[in-house]
Design an enzyme around this catalytic site. Structure first.
Site, PDB file in Angstrom:
ATOM      1  CB  CYS A  80      -0.965   0.012   1.183  1.00  0.00           C
ATOM      2  SG  CYS A  80      -1.392  -1.590   1.834  1.00  0.00           S
ATOM      3  NE  ARG A 126       1.959  -9.104   5.577  1.00  0.00           N
ATOM      4  CZ  ARG A 126       0.649  -9.029   5.325  1.00  0.00           C
ATOM      5  NH1 ARG A 126      -0.174  -9.902   5.872  1.00  0.00           N
ATOM      6  NH2 ARG A 126       0.183  -8.079   4.526  1.00  0.00           N
ATOM      7  CG  HIS A 129      -6.174  -1.091   1.353  1.00  0.00           C
ATOM      8  ND1 HIS A 129      -4.813  -1.007   1.485  1.00  0.00           N
ATOM      9  CD2 HIS A 129      -6.675  -0.013   2.015  1.00  0.00           C
ATOM     10  CE1 HIS A 129      -4.494   0.056   2.198  1.00  0.00           C
ATOM     11  NE2 HIS A 129      -5.612   0.677   2.529  1.00  0.00           N
ATOM     12  CG  ASP A 173      -1.812  -5.398  -2.656  1.00  0.00           C
ATOM     13  OD1 ASP A 173      -3.021  -5.269  -2.437  1.00  0.00           O
ATOM     14  OD2 ASP A 173      -0.929  -5.101  -1.834  1.00  0.00           O
ATOM     15  CG  HIS A 209      -3.733  -0.194  -3.062  1.00  0.00           C
ATOM     16  ND1 HIS A 209      -2.626  -0.988  -3.298  1.00  0.00           N
ATOM     17  CD2 HIS A 209      -4.080  -0.410  -1.768  1.00  0.00           C
ATOM     18  CE1 HIS A 209      -2.321  -1.647  -2.200  1.00  0.00           C
ATOM     19  NE2 HIS A 209      -3.176  -1.317  -1.250  1.00  0.00           N
ATOM     20  CD  GLN A 242      -0.708  -8.970  -0.171  1.00  0.00           C
ATOM     21  OE1 GLN A 242      -0.178  -7.871  -0.272  1.00  0.00           O
ATOM     22  NE2 GLN A 242      -1.599  -9.247   0.759  1.00  0.00           N
ATOM     23  CE  LYS A 300     -11.799  -6.434   7.839  1.00  0.00           C
ATOM     24  NZ  LYS A 300     -10.450  -6.917   8.184  1.00  0.00           N
TER      25      LYS A 300
END
Length: 639
Positions: A333, A362, A510, A382, A384, A380, A464
């Site tokens: 992000c 992580r 997200h 991912d 946005h 991911q 969310k």
């Protein structure tokens, strides 16, 4: 008089205080026998609980979710009771309910063996058959501490010592065993009939690796024999589908202690990865996303601004260079916001959709790692979306439709939708929360989705939607999400210029569909039991000759298949070994290939192949061109 109101609205009168068990008996002997607990004013209590004022009461039985939880909680105590009878020197610690069962942690001088587990389960059945009453009593904290110390139960005494000194604690006794517990519990051990002990594992006292290692015995318990058997059958099937086992057998990947929590992808596994990634890349391209790529390492000051440094630092891998501290990104992000900030953005540029196949790291505890489902390094899908608040509804509705289509293509038909709403600790006005929660709910309604409310489970800054897959075994996997975030863009100074020329902070959505590609591929392997759909299979067809005389013909077939689909050759294995054809067929069948093509003299003379489909289906002899049409159609249809 005390008035008891039942779930159907009927009322019963009693001359004085009455227990839950007595109310159940007044309704009928069948209900009295089935009663496991009561629900008074929304709180689950023992059947021995005395009701001393007008109340709303529901009798809890094994048919209720609360009843099943009481059964599992009580079975954990039955486990501890059996262990203490067989191994008196063992010390009991904690034994909570978990999904599908329970566990109990013990301190004992030697490891429990499979034979011990068998003996413990047998003793549990004997204790249940005694149908001993389960009786509750209350003690002042200090008396309880002294009591358990006198029994030599030092772990239990330590737990009670952490309770404020002015509080009382409740204990439950069944036969010769008494345990600390808030309850509630079944009225007698005879209610516990359908259980099985599953395994023993290590667990640190109070979950702290600096403390001593205990032994955790896991078990499962159900309301009926049929439910228990169904669960055990499902576990057997899940074991056959275990992605770690299939990953080895199908030569897809391996895990290595030289790099814990990361995946070594083999050629076949990387082929599956590439198919998933390229499919998702086309999804990006076809739905208005611009693909970007951010750096792996970002300065600690950025993570301080986002708040991750304070709240998440222990889960981040850090490094240092020239007296500056950096972190490997645990998420994409902040990098996307830095990309967004390059150049002035107008309201006309919104919504702006950015996507990245971003690798994240992580520092998960080693005990939490699980195959490729939970790792330390993952990628991911991912994305946005930077938008205005007015665009949230439209963007969320479009995202849900897109997600549904993607899941169907991967073979998932059932999706569970949850809207996570405002938590107690939150920022923003109630009006803001009303608007954003309403937008998320309306976006699901517009796409025809029934949804659950996960009350209080939203982020502190916004609600969310969570999208959960249900697989072939009925297991649930939360993969997709879309989250509203006005907070991080503001912290990092992202802006756009509105119609009036005023600088404003965009909303950041997200969103992820498959989430971690590693985890999603693990789910796919288990969903399809390793027999991946034709379009995903690392090898889509194997071509086998019967004798050396057909070797050149098999090579010609392989060439035709390679050229059948422009820019995307079919993935073919050519097996020309001098082995019996039955041996070669069996070997490739174990690899779960979609198609096996066999060519002998008859097939060569006819310009054909004998086709066997997965599952030992004999499709007979067909011209090579006909097979090409069949397999390309299966790929196009995501069959």
């Amino acid at each position: 008089m005390i008035h008891i109101t039942l779930p159907d609205g009927s009322r019963r009168e009693f001359s004085g205080p009455v227990t839950v068990a007595e109310v159940a008996a007044s309704i009928g002997s069948g209900l009295a026998k089935a009663a496991l607990a009561g629900k008074v004013g929304g709180k689950v209590v023992d059947t021995s609980h005395r009701i001393e004022e007008d109340s709303v009461l529901a009798i809890v039985t094994a048919k209720d979710d609360e009843g099943l939880e009481v059964i599992r909680h009580s079975t954990a105590h039955l486990l501890a009771y059996a262990v203490k009878e067989l191994f008196p020197e063992a010390q009991v610690t904690i034994g909570p309910v978990i999904e599908n069962g329970f566990y109990y942690d013990f301190a004992y001088k030697r490891p429990f063996t499979p034979e011990d587990l068998e003996a413990i389960e047998k003793r549990m059945a004997q204790l249940a058959a005694r149908d001993e009453p389960v009786v509750r009593r209350v003690l002042p904290r200090d008396e309880a501490v002294a009591y358990f110390k006198s029994l030599g139960e030092h772990y239990k005494a330590e737990i009670i010592s952490s309770i404020p000194s002015n509080e009382d604690v409740s204990l439950y006794r069944e036969g010769g065993f008494e345990d600390l517990c808030r309850g509630p519990h079944v009225p007698s051990t005879g209610k516990l009939k359908h259980f099985k002990l599953m395994k023993v594992a290590g667990a640190y006292w109070r979950g702290d690796h600096r403390n001593e290692m205990l032994q955790r015995i896991y078990g499962t318990a159900w309301a009926s024999k049929e439910e228990l058997q169904h669960y055990l059958t499902m576990l057997e099937e899940a074991e056959k589908r275990d992605h770690r086992k299939l990953g080895r057998e199908l030569d897809l990947f391996h895990l290595d202690e030289h790099s814990p929590g990361t995946v070594f992808w083999h050629p076949k596994g990387w082929t599956v990865w590439q198919e998933v990634e390229q499919y998702m890349r086309r999804v990006y391209q076809d739905n208005g996303y611009q693909e970007v790529k951010g750096p792996q390492i970002l300065d600690a000051s950025l993570w301080e601004k986002t708040g991750h440094w304070d709240k998440y630092r222990e889960n981040m891998f850090t490094t240092e260079s020239e007296k500056r501290e950096y972190a490997l990104k645990p998420m994409n992000c902040p990098g996307h916001i830095l990309i967004y900030k390059q150049g002035i953005k107008s309201y006309r540029d919104l919504p702006l959709r950015l996507g990245e196949f971003g690798q994240c790291h992580r520092n998960e505890p080693s005990g939490g790692l699980h195959g490729i489902m939970r790792v330390r390094a993952f990628t991911q899908d991912d994305g946005h979306i930077f938008c205005t608040e007015d665009q949230i509804l439209e963007e969320c509705a479009a995202f849900t439709k897109l997600l549904q289509r993607v899941y169907r293509d991967f073979g998932f038909e059932e999706v569970i939708y949850k809207v996570a709403t405002r938590p107690e600790a939150r920022i923003g006005s109630d009006e803001y929360w009303d608007r954003t929660e309403s937008a998320l709910m309306e976006s699901l309604r517009q796409t025809g989705c029934e949804f659950e409310i996960a009350k209080g489970e939203g982020a502190f800054y916004a609600p969310k939607i969570e999208y959960t897959l249900k697989d072939a075994l009925g297991r649930q996997w939360q993969c997709g999400t879309i989250q509203i975030d006005p907070n991080m863009p503001e912290r990092l100074g992202a802006e756009y210029v509105d119609e009036a020329g005023v600088r404003r902070t965009p909303i950041m959505l997200h969103r992820a569909i498959v989430g971690s590609l590693e985890r999603f591929i693990g789910i796919l392997i288990e969903q399809h039991a390793g027999a991946l759909p034709v379009w995903l299979a690392p090898v889509q067809a194997a071509i086998l000759n019967i004798t050396d005389a057909q070797a050149d013909y098999c090579r010609e077939i392989a060439e035709k298949l390679a050229q059948a689909v422009p820019h995307h050759p079919l993935r073919v294995a050519l097996d020309l070994r001098n082995e019996k054809i039955t041996y070669k067929i069996r070997e490739h069948s174990l690899q779960k290939l979609p198609f096996i093509l066999v060519a002998g003299e008859k097939e060569r003379a006819a310009g054909a192949v004998a086709v066997r489909a997965r599952g030992n289906q004999d499709l007979g002899m067909m011209p090579v061109e006909e097979f090409i049409q069949r397999i390309t159609r299966a790929i196009a249809d995501k069959a």
